[in-house]
Design an enzyme around this catalytic site. Sequence first.
Site, PDB file in Angstrom:
ATOM      1  N   HIS A  49       0.843  -1.198   0.000  1.00 39.31           N
ATOM      2  CA  HIS A  49       0.000   0.000   0.000  1.00 39.31           C
ATOM      3  C   HIS A  49       0.881   1.252   0.000  1.00 39.31           C
ATOM      4  O   HIS A  49       2.102   1.171   0.190  1.00 39.31           O
ATOM      5  CB  HIS A  49      -0.945  -0.004   1.211  1.00 39.31           C
ATOM      6  CG  HIS A  49      -0.255  -0.021   2.533  1.00 39.31           C
ATOM      7  ND1 HIS A  49      -0.177  -1.138   3.324  1.00 39.31           N
ATOM      8  CD2 HIS A  49       0.416   0.955   3.188  1.00 39.31           C
ATOM      9  CE1 HIS A  49       0.500  -0.854   4.415  1.00 39.31           C
ATOM     10  NE2 HIS A  49       0.874   0.404   4.362  1.00 39.31           N
TER      11      HIS A  49
HETATM   12  C1  T46 Z   1       4.384   0.533   6.552  1.00 44.64           C
HETATM   13  C2  T46 Z   1       4.818  -0.700   7.217  1.00 44.64           C
HETATM   14  C3  T46 Z   1       6.225  -0.658   7.676  1.00 44.64           C
HETATM   15  C4  T46 Z   1      -3.762  -0.785  13.195  1.00 44.64           C
HETATM   16  O1  T46 Z   1      -4.872  -1.036  13.684  1.00 44.64           O
HETATM   17  N1  T46 Z   1      -2.984   0.210  13.703  1.00 44.64           N
HETATM   18  C5  T46 Z   1      -1.762   0.518  13.216  1.00 44.64           C
HETATM   19  O2  T46 Z   1      -1.091   1.436  13.723  1.00 44.64           O
HETATM   20  C6  T46 Z   1      -1.258  -0.255  12.098  1.00 44.64           C
HETATM   21  C7  T46 Z   1       0.095   0.050  11.484  1.00 44.64           C
HETATM   22  C8  T46 Z   1      -2.041  -1.240  11.601  1.00 44.64           C
HETATM   23  N2  T46 Z   1      -3.250  -1.531  12.130  1.00 44.64           N
HETATM   24  C9  T46 Z   1      -4.064  -2.616  11.549  1.00 44.64           C
HETATM   25  C10 T46 Z   1      -4.588  -2.331  10.153  1.00 44.64           C
HETATM   26  C11 T46 Z   1      -4.605  -3.675   9.486  1.00 44.64           C
HETATM   27  O3  T46 Z   1      -5.827  -4.304   9.734  1.00 44.64           O
HETATM   28  O4  T46 Z   1      -3.262  -3.797  11.436  1.00 44.64           O
HETATM   29  C12 T46 Z   1      -3.499  -4.470  10.206  1.00 44.64           C
HETATM   30  C13 T46 Z   1      -2.223  -4.610   9.392  1.00 44.64           C
HETATM   31  O5  T46 Z   1      -1.634  -3.329   9.194  1.00 44.64           O
HETATM   32  P1  T46 Z   1      -1.207  -2.688   7.775  1.00 44.64           P
HETATM   33  O6  T46 Z   1      -2.223  -2.975   6.777  1.00 44.64           O
HETATM   34  O7  T46 Z   1      -0.889  -1.283   8.063  1.00 44.64           O
HETATM   35  O8  T46 Z   1       0.037  -3.505   7.255  1.00 44.64           O
HETATM   36  P2  T46 Z   1       1.579  -3.549   7.514  1.00 44.64           P
HETATM   37  O9  T46 Z   1       1.853  -3.823   8.957  1.00 44.64           O
HETATM   38  O10 T46 Z   1       2.053  -4.517   6.549  1.00 44.64           O
HETATM   39  O11 T46 Z   1       2.182  -2.094   7.121  1.00 44.64           O
HETATM   40  C14 T46 Z   1       2.583  -1.162   8.073  1.00 44.64           C
HETATM   41  C15 T46 Z   1       2.198   0.287   7.686  1.00 44.64           C
HETATM   42  O12 T46 Z   1       0.827   0.425   7.428  1.00 44.64           O
HETATM   43  C16 T46 Z   1       2.936   0.757   6.487  1.00 44.64           C
HETATM   44  O13 T46 Z   1       2.638   2.111   6.223  1.00 44.64           O
HETATM   45  O14 T46 Z   1       5.179   1.250   5.968  1.00 44.64           O
HETATM   46  O15 T46 Z   1       3.992  -1.179   8.273  1.00 44.64           O
END
Ligand code: T46
Length: 136
Positions: A49
């Site tokens: 994303h």
């Molecule tokens: C990036 C990399 C390094 C939350 O509820 N709170 C939060 O602060 C975060 C980061 C995530 N979430 C939930 C949202 C999703 O349902 O946890 C799930 C997985 O998170 P996300 O889709 O953000 O995926 P990641 O962990 O692969 O990516 C994250 C960041 O979003 C991204 O910007 O650079 O870590």
Amino acid sequence: MEYTLLDFNVLDSRQGNAVNIESENSVPFDIKRIYYIFNTERYAVRGRHAHHNLEQAIICVSGACDFILDDGKERETIHLDDPSRALYIKNNIWREFTNFTEDCVVMVLASEHYNEDDYIRDYNKFIDTVNFEKNK
Ligand code: T46
């Protein structure tokens, strides 16, 4: 590709090393959120994303992994394996990360609280957004 590698000062002593990170001093934004990712399967692919506004400093505080950045024109892979170095990225950069070592812990400092509306999770929409911004 627009990104910066930030090298933090390491406070070393015979008892071990430490890194001190200060909001706005060590990273170029006010830190509003910290999260970390661990226990990831080696070839899992996270991310996939971009963000509309978010700025982040990404630190592999243990182990190693690869970040693949895409600005809509080119792709670049950055290997992170140094707890004193942060990958600083701003908005409109598609990111994927993978190739996690077993001991990998990725700590992320973010400029905003969690907000799902800030995510661009569809790659075609990301390309449209980048092109729209370019032609403004
Ligand atoms: C990036 C990399 C390094 C939350 O509820 N709170 C939060 O602060 C975060 C980061 C995530 N979430 C939930 C949202 C999703 O349902 O946890 C799930 C997985 O998170 P996300 O889709 O953000 O995926 P990641 O962990 O692969 O990516 C994250 C960041 O979003 C991204 O910007 O650079 O870590």
